[in-house]
Design an enzyme around this catalytic site. Structure first.
Site, PDB file in Angstrom:
ATOM      1  CG  HIS A 188      -1.823   1.179   1.297  1.00  0.00           C
ATOM      2  ND1 HIS A 188      -2.313   1.664   2.493  1.00  0.00           N
ATOM      3  CD2 HIS A 188      -2.327   1.998   0.325  1.00  0.00           C
ATOM      4  CE1 HIS A 188      -3.067   2.716   2.260  1.00  0.00           C
ATOM      5  NE2 HIS A 188      -3.085   2.936   0.964  1.00  0.00           N
ATOM      6  CG  ASN A 212      -6.892   4.121   4.227  1.00  0.00           C
ATOM      7  OD1 ASN A 212      -6.873   5.342   4.226  1.00  0.00           O
ATOM      8  ND2 ASN A 212      -6.430   3.413   3.217  1.00  0.00           N
TER       9      ASN A 212
END
Length: 295
Positions: free
Chosen positions: A139, A189
């Site tokens: 990511h 996140n």
């Protein structure tokens, strides 16, 4: 490892391709749309020109970087020699599962399969392949050429060897890899999206305006940009998708997207990419906004 395939020529995909190519890797950039590939290469070129203007790289560096990238509209052709594939398609589960099924059949058994997903389960993605031990999450943060962090997400079956390989590869890109386990939203996140969502709730409830909320967070909490501006930069559709993944994964109402966010996405107000979100962006500024702060 020298041959890297990147699937998706959008914001994250072209940034990942740029980063690998600038570090001397041969990159096969793949997208079903020739127009998207052309736009991705144009974005990389603009970002390299900006780095030249700031005397961070030379014209020769630019040409070498661009020369390291080749483009394909067919996955099978693009991944033929890849030692690592990084999928950076839209944050949509069905699409990612379709891509990984195709990759499983199209590439060598020794090829590591990575996803740039920001919230979707690596274990679930890996389950559609016959090599779950070779599937991992990478990511990257946006803008990829500048941001140092890479979240390395281990699926339930990801091997130690693959994890160590990707950790070392990330360091070779001058990134800082952080290993995390496979839960909805991972770390970045899981913390960021509830903050953005709460900021939208604060606006929705009439506590303060857009500029006021962002100013409080920038000046009071030392954030480089406010959460609503950041949401525009990420894409409100992406924020909504991540929150839905977390809400479905945890079944916890604290992750439920704010109705204002849902309505804005339905109305096509997606942030910078659409020209309007919590802020308005003229067509001439849309592609340059925020990135200028970093490059």
């Amino acid at each position: 490892m020298k041959n890297i395939a990147v699937i998706g020529a959008g914001t994250m995909g072209n940034g990942i391709a740029h980063t690998f190519a600038q570090k001397g890797f041969k990159v096969q950039l793949i997208d079903i749309s020739k127009q998207s590939l052309d736009k991705g290469i144009a974005t990389i070129t603009k970002n390299l020109d900006r780095m030249i203007a700031k005397e961070k790289i030379s014209e020769t560096d630019k040409e070498t970087t661009l020369g390291n990238i080749s483009t394909f509209t067919n996955i099978k052709d693009g991944v033929e020699y890849a030692e690592l594939i990084v999928e950076a398609a839209t944050e949509n589960l069905d699409l990612k599962l379709k891509i990984f099924k195709e990759l499983n059949d199209a590439c060598s058994d020794e090829t590591i399969l990575a996803s740039n997903t920001s919230s979707i389960s690596i274990t679930q993605i890996a389950a559609v392949t016959n090599r779950p031990e070779m599937v991992i999450g990478m990511h990257f943060m946006n803008p990829v050429p500048i941001m140092k962090l890479v979240e390395i997400i281990r699926g339930y079956n990801t091997s130690d060897e693959v994890t160590n390989t990707i950790m070392e590869l990330s360091k070779a890109l001058a990134k800082t890899p952080v290993e995390v386990n496979d839960y909805p939203g991972f770390v970045a996140n899981r913390i960021l999206m509830p903050m953005i969502n709460e900021s939208i709730e604060t606006l929705y409830n009439g506590v303060a305006g857009v500029a006021e909320i962002d100013t409080v967070m920038k000046l009071g909490m030392a954030h480089p940009m406010g959460p609503l501006q950041l949401a525009d930069f990420i894409g409100l559709d992406v924020c909504l998708s991540i929150l839905n993944v977390m809400y479905d994964g945890f079944k916890n109402p604290k992750y439920a997207p704010c109705p204002l966010l849902v309505n804005m996405v339905i109305a096509g107000k997606l942030g910078i990419k659409s020209g309007e979100g919590f802020y308005n962006y003229s067509e001439s500024r849309k592609a340059e906004h925020v990135a200028k702060q970093f490059l």
